[in-house]
Each structure stands twice: as structure tokens, then as C-alpha cells.
Motif scaffolding. Structure first.
Motif, PDB file in Angstrom:
ATOM      1  N   TYR A  72       0.831  -1.204   0.000  1.00  0.00           N
ATOM      2  CA  TYR A  72       0.000   0.000   0.000  1.00  0.00           C
ATOM      3  C   TYR A  72       0.868   1.258   0.000  1.00  0.00           C
ATOM      4  O   TYR A  72       0.528   2.266  -0.633  1.00  0.00           O
ATOM      5  CB  TYR A  72      -0.917  -0.037   1.219  1.00  0.00           C
ATOM      6  N   VAL A 196     -10.196  -2.810   8.075  1.00  0.00           N
ATOM      7  CA  VAL A 196      -9.604  -2.316   6.824  1.00  0.00           C
ATOM      8  C   VAL A 196     -10.646  -2.173   5.716  1.00  0.00           C
ATOM      9  O   VAL A 196     -10.732  -1.133   5.053  1.00  0.00           O
ATOM     10  CB  VAL A 196      -8.462  -3.253   6.374  1.00  0.00           C
ATOM     11  N   ARG A 197     -11.460  -3.227   5.507  1.00  0.00           N
ATOM     12  CA  ARG A 197     -12.354  -3.245   4.352  1.00  0.00           C
ATOM     13  C   ARG A 197     -13.734  -2.655   4.658  1.00  0.00           C
ATOM     14  O   ARG A 197     -14.295  -1.930   3.827  1.00  0.00           O
ATOM     15  CB  ARG A 197     -12.497  -4.679   3.834  1.00  0.00           C
ATOM     16  N   ASP A 198     -14.292  -2.950   5.823  1.00  0.00           N
ATOM     17  CA  ASP A 198     -15.642  -2.480   6.138  1.00  0.00           C
ATOM     18  C   ASP A 198     -15.642  -1.084   6.757  1.00  0.00           C
ATOM     19  O   ASP A 198     -16.458  -0.242   6.389  1.00  0.00           O
ATOM     20  CB  ASP A 198     -16.339  -3.466   7.072  1.00  0.00           C
ATOM     21  N   ASP A 200     -13.039   0.893   6.588  1.00  0.00           N
ATOM     22  CA  ASP A 200     -12.195   1.712   5.700  1.00  0.00           C
ATOM     23  C   ASP A 200     -11.196   2.571   6.474  1.00  0.00           C
ATOM     24  O   ASP A 200     -10.948   3.729   6.143  1.00  0.00           O
ATOM     25  CB  ASP A 200     -13.065   2.602   4.808  1.00  0.00           C
ATOM     26  N   GLY A 202      -8.074   1.778   6.694  1.00  0.00           N
ATOM     27  CA  GLY A 202      -6.767   1.626   6.074  1.00  0.00           C
ATOM     28  C   GLY A 202      -5.981   0.473   6.666  1.00  0.00           C
ATOM     29  O   GLY A 202      -6.283  -0.004   7.772  1.00  0.00           O
TER      30      GLY A 202
END
Length: 451
Positions: A72, A196-198, A200, A202
Motif C-alpha cells: 500500500y 480495513v475493508r468495512d 475503511d 486503512g
């Protein structure tokens, strides 16, 4: 979320739950009839399992997103490989020294050093600067050496100092691995994926969550653990170098300890190389895969393995006998990523940017490998408690990690020169070597044993 992830996760979870429930029913009868565990032992065991689980939570939360975070920040595979080398290199040099000090200055003190160094490692993840990340890997490498030596050494010493039976150790090992390396790892992967995904937040968010668990664990250690040492006689006056030399002599003069070290180095060498490889293996062209959920799925497999090992140990099967099969199966699992791209191709499963057919085949093999990892930890802890002398336990375990870290550093240093499949083949070779050592170890320690 694609249905095949749910099916795989669910099947493994049902198997692990059934195995642990069966173990619980059987162990309740066994403990009451054979062991008659005292309330003081159960309190001691539960305290250790809680602390160990918090320590492992701090470690597992980072696992799914270490590689992803560096990617990232824009670093290449070679750059990331060098960061991993820094971690294993510091574990090799500084971690060995600090971990070995536990026998002399106290296992509780060094357990708190683990918490401090891993928290420092997590804090550095907020910077994308390569040198700061390198410093974080340095701290993380030290912490890794301490995690896999100091806590086990504290447990064994404290267990016997309180007058508990040697046969009770297997119960603590298997349950600690089931919860700390199983349930906690699964929850950590799901939590990391959620952050991280839900949410957000990072890819740095799991590292912040790890700080919370490490801080809680440090508090429990501070207020509930006694201090213990390895050197308790006049040998405690030895210098560190002299104590270290005594541990080296014990390894050199006892073939069983030497073989234990070889097997540990070979298996963990493959395991830690796998930690680096699984992400690029499943997403070779940066496919959009749910790292946290895949990590949790593999940890369910690890939990299933530890539950099965717990059953074998409770039924008094000898790890000196069955571990050769574990190493053999793990070697077979590591050859799959070498063959899968040629046999299964690159056709996508469902989402065209998701896991391919080849990737799914590799994921199944990785779950088998993680089952073997789950069996390895409690079985090897049990063998080390039997064959590694108490006086220099932390020192000897950390000496075992020297060749492990050399293996992994060498592989990662040359990561750009090898295809991913070639690195998996090296893991396969390591595991075959561990199996051959285990066969020799079995011949030395058992006679006409039948699993």
C-alpha cells in the motif's frame, strides 16, 4: 463475499468445533478420573491461556496486512523482502541475545520486554518512510524471538515450581494453542478485515488494534505473574557468554536436543517463508482477495490441527511417533503451489478479479499446511518440556531459532531472483528434511511404538 469462502470457512469451523467439543467431553472425564486437576492448577492454567491469547492477538492482528501495508505504501516485492529480512535478522542477532537473558534476569521481565518492543513495532507502521518501517521490523524481530521462547519457558518453570504434575502440561499447551493460535487468530483476521475493508480505516488499523491487546496483556503479566529464572544455583553468577556456551554444549552433546533444534529450524523456516509467500501466491497479479478472511480461514484450519493434537496428547499418543506424518503431510501441501499454476491454470472463480481456480487449489493446500502447524506447536512444546533442560530452556530455544532466521533471511534476500514456485519448493525441501530428522528422533526415543 463469495460463497466458496463461506463454505470452506464453515466446514473447517464445524470440524474444529466438533473436535474441541469432543475433546472437552473426553478431557472432563479423563481429568476427573486420572488427573484430578486442582482448582489452583485450573486457575493457573486459565491465567496463562488468557495472557498467551492476548499476546498472540497482538501478533495475529498484524499477520494479514504486513505485506499488504508495505505494498500500500508503494514498495516493491524486493523492498518488502528486505523489510522482512530486517525482522528475521534482528530476531537472529538481537532477539537471540535478549531471549537468552530470560534465563538469568527473569522470564517475567523479558515477557514485558516483548510487549514493549512489539508495541514500538506497531507504532512505526504509521510512517511510510522506509527507514522507519525498517526500525519497526527490527523491533518486531526481537519480539518474535521472545514470543516463541520466553512464555513457554515461564510456563514450564512456574508449572513445576508450584508442584503440578508433568503430565498436566500437555493440557495447557494444547488449550493455549487452540485458543491463542486458533480462536484468537480467527477473530484477529476477521477484526483486521473489518477494520480495513468495512470500516475503511486503512491497512494500518490492525496494528493499532494490536497495541490495545498487547497493553492489556502487559498489565496482566505485571499484576498476576511471579518471576522465575532458569539459573538458580551458583551458575547464576556465570557471565552471559559462559551461560550461552553451556547451552551450546548441551545441544552439541545431546543428539536428541540437536535433532529437536533441526526440526524446529526446518519447520519454522518453511512456516515463516510461507507467511511471506501466501499473499503473492494467491494474488499473483494483485487480484482483489479478502486478506483478512482468507487468513481467518487458514487459522480455523490451524485450530482444527491443534484440537486434533490435543486429542492425541490426551490419549497419550507420543508426538515422537506421529510427528513424522505431520511433517510428511505438510511437505505434500507445500508442493501444491509448485504444481497448481500448471495443472489448474488461471481461470477465475466467480469474481474475475478474485481468486483463480489455481489460487483456490493452493488455498486448500495452505489450509492443510496450517492444520499441520496447529499440530506442530503443542506437540513440539510437549517434547521440548521433556528433552530440553530447564536451566537453559530460553537460551536453547533461541539458539534453535538461529538457523531458522538464517534460512529465511537467505531466501528473502534472494526473493527477486526466484519464482514464487521455486521458493515453495524450498519450503517442501525443508519439510522433507524435518521428516527425516523426526524419523531418526523416533528411532532414538521410542521402541515398537504404535500410534
Amino acid at each position: 463475499m463469495d460463497s466458496f469462502y463461506i463454505v470452506l470457512f464453515g466446514a473447517l469451523a464445524i470440524g474444529a468445533t466438533y473436535m474441541e467439543y469432543s475433546n472437552h467431553r473426553k478431557s472432563a472425564t479423563t481429568e476427573s478420573k486420572l488427573f484430578n486437576f486442582s482448582s489452583s492448577f485450573l486457575t493457573f492454567r486459565n491465567n496463562y491461556i488468557v495472557v498467551y491469547s492476548l499476546m498472540m492477538a497482538g501478533d495475529w492482528l498484524q499477520g494479514p496486512y504486513v505485506y499488504a501495508l508495505y505494498s500500500y505504501y508503494g514498495y516493491s516485492k524486493g523492498d518488502i523482502g528486505r523489510l522482512f529480512i530486517a525482522g528475521f535478522g534482528s530476531s537472529l542477532i538481537v532477539g537471540t541475545f535478549v531471549g537468552s537473558l530470560a534465563d538469568k534476569v527473569g522470564r517475567k521481565k523479558i515477557a514485558l520486554v516483548y510487549c514493549a518492543t512489539y508495541i514500538a513495532s506497531c507504532v512505526t507502521k504509521h510512517w511510510s518512510n522506509y527507514h522507519v518501517l525498517m526500525l519497526g521490523r527490527f523491533f518486531g524481530g526481537i519480539a518474535t524471538s521472545l514470543l516463541f521462547s520466553v512464555f513457554e519457558s515461564w510456563l514450564v518453570a512456574e508449572h513445576f515450581s508450584r508442584g503440578f504434575e508433568a503430565s498436566w502440561l500437555g493440557s495447557t499447551f494444547s488449550k493455549a494453542v487452540f485458543y491463542g493460535n486458533g480462536l484468537v487468530a480467527i477473530a484477529a483476521g476477521v477484526l483486521a478485515n473489518y477494520l480495513v475493508r468495512d470500516m475503511d480505516f486503512g491497512p494500518v488499523a490492525p496494528f493499532d488494534a494490536a497495541i490495545v491487546f498487547l497493553t492489556l496483556g502487559a498489565g496482566l503479566i505485571t499484576f498476576t505473574w511471579n518471576e522465575n529464572h532458569g539459573d538458580k544455583t551458583e551458575n547464576n553468577q556465570q557471565t552471559f557468554s559462559a551461560s550461552f556456551q553451556v547451552a551450546v554444549d548441551e545441544i552439541r552433546n545431546d543428539t536428541k536436543i540437536f535433532l529437536l533444534g533441526c526440526m524446529q529450524a526446518l519447520f519454522e523456516g518453511a512456516m515463516y517463508t510461507f507467511v511471506f509467500l501466501w499473499t503473492p501466491a494467491l494474488a499473483p497479479t494483485n487480484e482483489d482477495i479478502p486478506h483478512g478472511f482468507i487468513f481467518s480461514t487458514m487459522m480455523v484450519a490451524c485450530m482444527l490441527g491443534s484440537a486434533y493434537a490435543g486429542r492425541l496428547l490426551a490419549e497419550e499418543h507420543k508426538p515422537e511417533v506421529y510427528m513424522k506424518s505431520v511433517f510428511g503431510v505438510s511437505a505434500a501441501a507445500m508442493i501444491v503451489p509448485v504444481l497448481a499454476p500448471f495443472l489448474l491454470g488461471s481461470m477465475a472463480l466467480g469474481n474475475p478479479r478474485g481468486l483463480t481456480v489455481s489460487g483456490f487449489g493452493q488455498l486448500l493446500a495452505f489450509c492443510v499446511f496450517e492444520m499441520c502447524v496447529g499440530m506442530f506447536w503443542p506437540s513440539f512444546m510437549q517434547m521440548r518440556s521433556k528433552y530440553v533442560p530447564e536451566e537453559h530452556r530460553s537460551t536453547i530455544i533461541n539458539i534453535f531459532r538461529i538457523p531458522l532466521n538464517l534460512f529465511v533471511c537467505t531466501i528473502l534476500y534472494n526473493v527477486d531472483a526466484f519464482e514464487t514456485s521455486s521458493l515453495f519448493f524450498m519450503c517442501f525441501a525443508f519439510l522433507v528434511g524435518a521428516m527425516l530428522c523426526m524419523i531418526k528422533f523416533e528411532n532414538m526415543t521410542t521402541v515398537n511404538a504404535i500410534v
